[in-house]
Motif scaffolding. Structure first.
Motif, PDB file in Angstrom:
ATOM      1  N   TRP A  32      36.643  47.964  35.669  1.00  0.00           N
ATOM      2  CA  TRP A  32      36.472  46.474  35.530  1.00  0.00           C
ATOM      3  C   TRP A  32      36.732  45.708  36.729  1.00  0.00           C
ATOM      4  O   TRP A  32      35.926  44.895  37.146  1.00  0.00           O
ATOM      5  CB  TRP A  32      37.207  46.098  34.203  1.00  0.00           C
ATOM      6  CG  TRP A  32      37.261  44.554  34.089  1.00  0.00           C
ATOM      7  CD1 TRP A  32      36.100  43.632  34.233  1.00  0.00           C
ATOM      8  CD2 TRP A  32      38.489  43.772  33.586  1.00  0.00           C
ATOM      9  NE1 TRP A  32      36.661  42.469  33.887  1.00  0.00           N
ATOM     10  CE2 TRP A  32      38.022  42.373  33.456  1.00  0.00           C
ATOM     11  CE3 TRP A  32      39.336  43.815  33.151  1.00  0.00           C
ATOM     12  CZ2 TRP A  32      38.539  41.227  32.962  1.00  0.00           C
ATOM     13  CZ3 TRP A  32      40.383  42.870  32.875  1.00  0.00           C
ATOM     14  CH2 TRP A  32      39.838  41.792  32.597  1.00  0.00           C
ATOM     15  N   GLN A  33      37.925  45.917  37.461  1.00  0.00           N
ATOM     16  CA  GLN A  33      38.320  45.116  38.621  1.00  0.00           C
ATOM     17  C   GLN A  33      37.717  45.575  39.974  1.00  0.00           C
ATOM     18  O   GLN A  33      37.476  44.678  40.741  1.00  0.00           O
ATOM     19  CB  GLN A  33      39.721  45.148  38.643  1.00  0.00           C
ATOM     20  CG  GLN A  33      40.478  44.536  37.410  1.00  0.00           C
ATOM     21  CD  GLN A  33      42.042  44.690  37.312  1.00  0.00           C
ATOM     22  OE1 GLN A  33      42.505  45.633  38.108  1.00  0.00           O
ATOM     23  NE2 GLN A  33      42.672  44.287  36.259  1.00  0.00           N
ATOM     24  N   GLU A  34      37.382  46.795  39.748  1.00  0.00           N
ATOM     25  CA  GLU A  34      36.822  47.331  41.471  1.00  0.00           C
ATOM     26  C   GLU A  34      35.482  47.626  41.428  1.00  0.00           C
ATOM     27  O   GLU A  34      34.972  47.683  42.577  1.00  0.00           O
ATOM     28  CB  GLU A  34      37.945  48.395  41.849  1.00  0.00           C
ATOM     29  CG  GLU A  34      39.538  48.496  41.862  1.00  0.00           C
ATOM     30  CD  GLU A  34      39.787  47.563  42.940  1.00  0.00           C
ATOM     31  OE1 GLU A  34      39.094  47.372  43.967  1.00  0.00           O
ATOM     32  OE2 GLU A  34      40.756  46.588  42.626  1.00  0.00           O
ATOM     33  N   ALA A  35      34.959  48.253  40.493  1.00  0.00           N
ATOM     34  CA  ALA A  35      33.674  48.634  40.371  1.00  0.00           C
ATOM     35  C   ALA A  35      32.319  47.717  39.864  1.00  0.00           C
ATOM     36  O   ALA A  35      31.435  47.605  40.350  1.00  0.00           O
ATOM     37  CB  ALA A  35      33.492  50.111  39.840  1.00  0.00           C
ATOM     38  N   ALA A  36      32.682  47.223  38.731  1.00  0.00           N
ATOM     39  CA  ALA A  36      31.472  46.739  37.822  1.00  0.00           C
ATOM     40  C   ALA A  36      30.886  45.521  38.554  1.00  0.00           C
ATOM     41  O   ALA A  36      29.713  45.592  38.794  1.00  0.00           O
ATOM     42  CB  ALA A  36      31.985  46.330  36.497  1.00  0.00           C
ATOM     43  N   CYS A  37      31.842  44.542  39.020  1.00  0.00           N
ATOM     44  CA  CYS A  37      31.176  43.607  39.790  1.00  0.00           C
ATOM     45  C   CYS A  37      30.455  43.897  41.144  1.00  0.00           C
ATOM     46  O   CYS A  37      29.321  43.518  41.310  1.00  0.00           O
ATOM     47  CB  CYS A  37      32.269  42.449  40.158  1.00  0.00           C
ATOM     48  SG  CYS A  37      32.678  41.589  38.930  1.00  0.00           S
ATOM     49  N   GLU A  38      30.868  44.723  41.870  1.00  0.00           N
ATOM     50  CA  GLU A  38      30.637  45.205  42.986  1.00  0.00           C
ATOM     51  C   GLU A  38      28.929  46.066  42.925  1.00  0.00           C
ATOM     52  O   GLU A  38      28.196  46.000  43.718  1.00  0.00           O
ATOM     53  CB  GLU A  38      31.540  46.354  43.955  1.00  0.00           C
ATOM     54  CG  GLU A  38      32.693  45.702  44.171  1.00  0.00           C
ATOM     55  CD  GLU A  38      32.279  44.783  45.647  1.00  0.00           C
ATOM     56  OE1 GLU A  38      31.369  45.231  46.369  1.00  0.00           O
ATOM     57  OE2 GLU A  38      33.012  43.612  45.827  1.00  0.00           O
ATOM     58  N   LEU A  39      29.008  46.748  41.621  1.00  0.00           N
ATOM     59  CA  LEU A  39      27.712  47.419  41.332  1.00  0.00           C
ATOM     60  C   LEU A  39      26.869  46.386  40.353  1.00  0.00           C
ATOM     61  O   LEU A  39      25.745  46.915  39.896  1.00  0.00           O
ATOM     62  CB  LEU A  39      28.044  48.499  40.312  1.00  0.00           C
ATOM     63  CG  LEU A  39      29.040  49.764  41.294  1.00  0.00           C
ATOM     64  CD1 LEU A  39      29.129  50.824  40.488  1.00  0.00           C
ATOM     65  CD2 LEU A  39      27.938  50.145  42.502  1.00  0.00           C
TER      66      LEU A  39
ATOM     67  N   VAL B  19      31.007  49.565  28.714  1.00  0.00           N
ATOM     68  CA  VAL B  19      32.138  49.971  27.671  1.00  0.00           C
ATOM     69  C   VAL B  19      33.610  49.721  28.206  1.00  0.00           C
ATOM     70  O   VAL B  19      34.347  49.322  27.549  1.00  0.00           O
ATOM     71  CB  VAL B  19      31.796  51.318  27.071  1.00  0.00           C
ATOM     72  CG1 VAL B  19      33.225  51.706  26.232  1.00  0.00           C
ATOM     73  CG2 VAL B  19      30.564  51.435  26.135  1.00  0.00           C
ATOM     74  N   PHE B  20      33.580  50.380  29.579  1.00  0.00           N
ATOM     75  CA  PHE B  20      34.889  50.151  30.218  1.00  0.00           C
ATOM     76  C   PHE B  20      35.260  48.749  30.618  1.00  0.00           C
ATOM     77  O   PHE B  20      36.472  48.317  30.260  1.00  0.00           O
ATOM     78  CB  PHE B  20      35.024  50.622  31.412  1.00  0.00           C
ATOM     79  CG  PHE B  20      34.175  52.038  31.522  1.00  0.00           C
ATOM     80  CD1 PHE B  20      35.237  53.352  30.870  1.00  0.00           C
ATOM     81  CD2 PHE B  20      32.868  52.849  31.727  1.00  0.00           C
ATOM     82  CE1 PHE B  20      34.961  54.792  31.002  1.00  0.00           C
ATOM     83  CE2 PHE B  20      32.597  53.866  31.798  1.00  0.00           C
ATOM     84  CZ  PHE B  20      33.341  55.051  31.222  1.00  0.00           C
ATOM     85  N   VAL B  21      34.300  47.784  30.794  1.00  0.00           N
ATOM     86  CA  VAL B  21      34.582  46.547  31.222  1.00  0.00           C
ATOM     87  C   VAL B  21      35.016  45.590  29.821  1.00  0.00           C
ATOM     88  O   VAL B  21      36.080  44.998  29.762  1.00  0.00           O
ATOM     89  CB  VAL B  21      33.479  45.733  31.645  1.00  0.00           C
ATOM     90  CG1 VAL B  21      33.649  44.080  31.760  1.00  0.00           C
ATOM     91  CG2 VAL B  21      33.073  46.277  33.234  1.00  0.00           C
ATOM     92  N   CYS B  22      34.378  45.962  28.747  1.00  0.00           N
ATOM     93  CA  CYS B  22      34.434  45.345  27.644  1.00  0.00           C
ATOM     94  C   CYS B  22      35.943  45.643  26.932  1.00  0.00           C
ATOM     95  O   CYS B  22      36.584  44.974  26.521  1.00  0.00           O
ATOM     96  CB  CYS B  22      33.602  45.609  26.475  1.00  0.00           C
ATOM     97  SG  CYS B  22      31.983  44.869  26.761  1.00  0.00           S
ATOM     98  N   VAL B  23      36.486  47.117  27.090  1.00  0.00           N
ATOM     99  CA  VAL B  23      37.571  47.358  26.456  1.00  0.00           C
ATOM    100  C   VAL B  23      38.774  46.915  27.328  1.00  0.00           C
ATOM    101  O   VAL B  23      39.712  46.426  26.884  1.00  0.00           O
ATOM    102  CB  VAL B  23      37.885  48.887  26.356  1.00  0.00           C
ATOM    103  CG1 VAL B  23      39.051  49.227  25.946  1.00  0.00           C
ATOM    104  CG2 VAL B  23      36.762  49.515  25.310  1.00  0.00           C
ATOM    105  N   ALA B  24      38.570  47.047  28.559  1.00  0.00           N
ATOM    106  CA  ALA B  24      39.688  46.456  29.571  1.00  0.00           C
ATOM    107  C   ALA B  24      39.960  44.865  29.356  1.00  0.00           C
ATOM    108  O   ALA B  24      41.105  44.465  29.282  1.00  0.00           O
ATOM    109  CB  ALA B  24      39.202  46.625  31.116  1.00  0.00           C
TER     110      ALA B  24
END
Length: 79
Positions: free
Chosen positions: A15-22, A30-35
């Protein structure tokens, strides 16, 4: 580290390191929502529920193309 990562820690890193960058790929949603579910309005960490942990682990297995914990075909884990 032996190749293991706590599911919540992994979801937070994604969530913090990859999702926005990508640019928020659907494969990481799924990872972002659960986080995000595991942080209250004040930014304090909440305790994960079993279903949330299972969702993270299942999504990780799918993302990596690995059989999940229920790969025996029964549809449930033997935990």
């Amino acid at each position: 580290m032996e190749g293991n990562l706590d599911p919540v820690r992994g979801a937070n890193l994604i969530w913090q390191e990859a999702a926005c960058e990508l640019d928020q790929p659907t494969e990481l949603q799924v990872f972002v929502c659960v986080a995000q579910e595991l942080v209250d309005d004040a930014g304090k960490a909440l305790s994960p529920r079993r279903k949330q942990l299972a969702g993270i682990v299942t999504a990780a297995h799918q993302l990596l193309g690995c059989p999940g914990p229920d790969h025996d075909g029964r549809g449930d884990s033997a935990a």
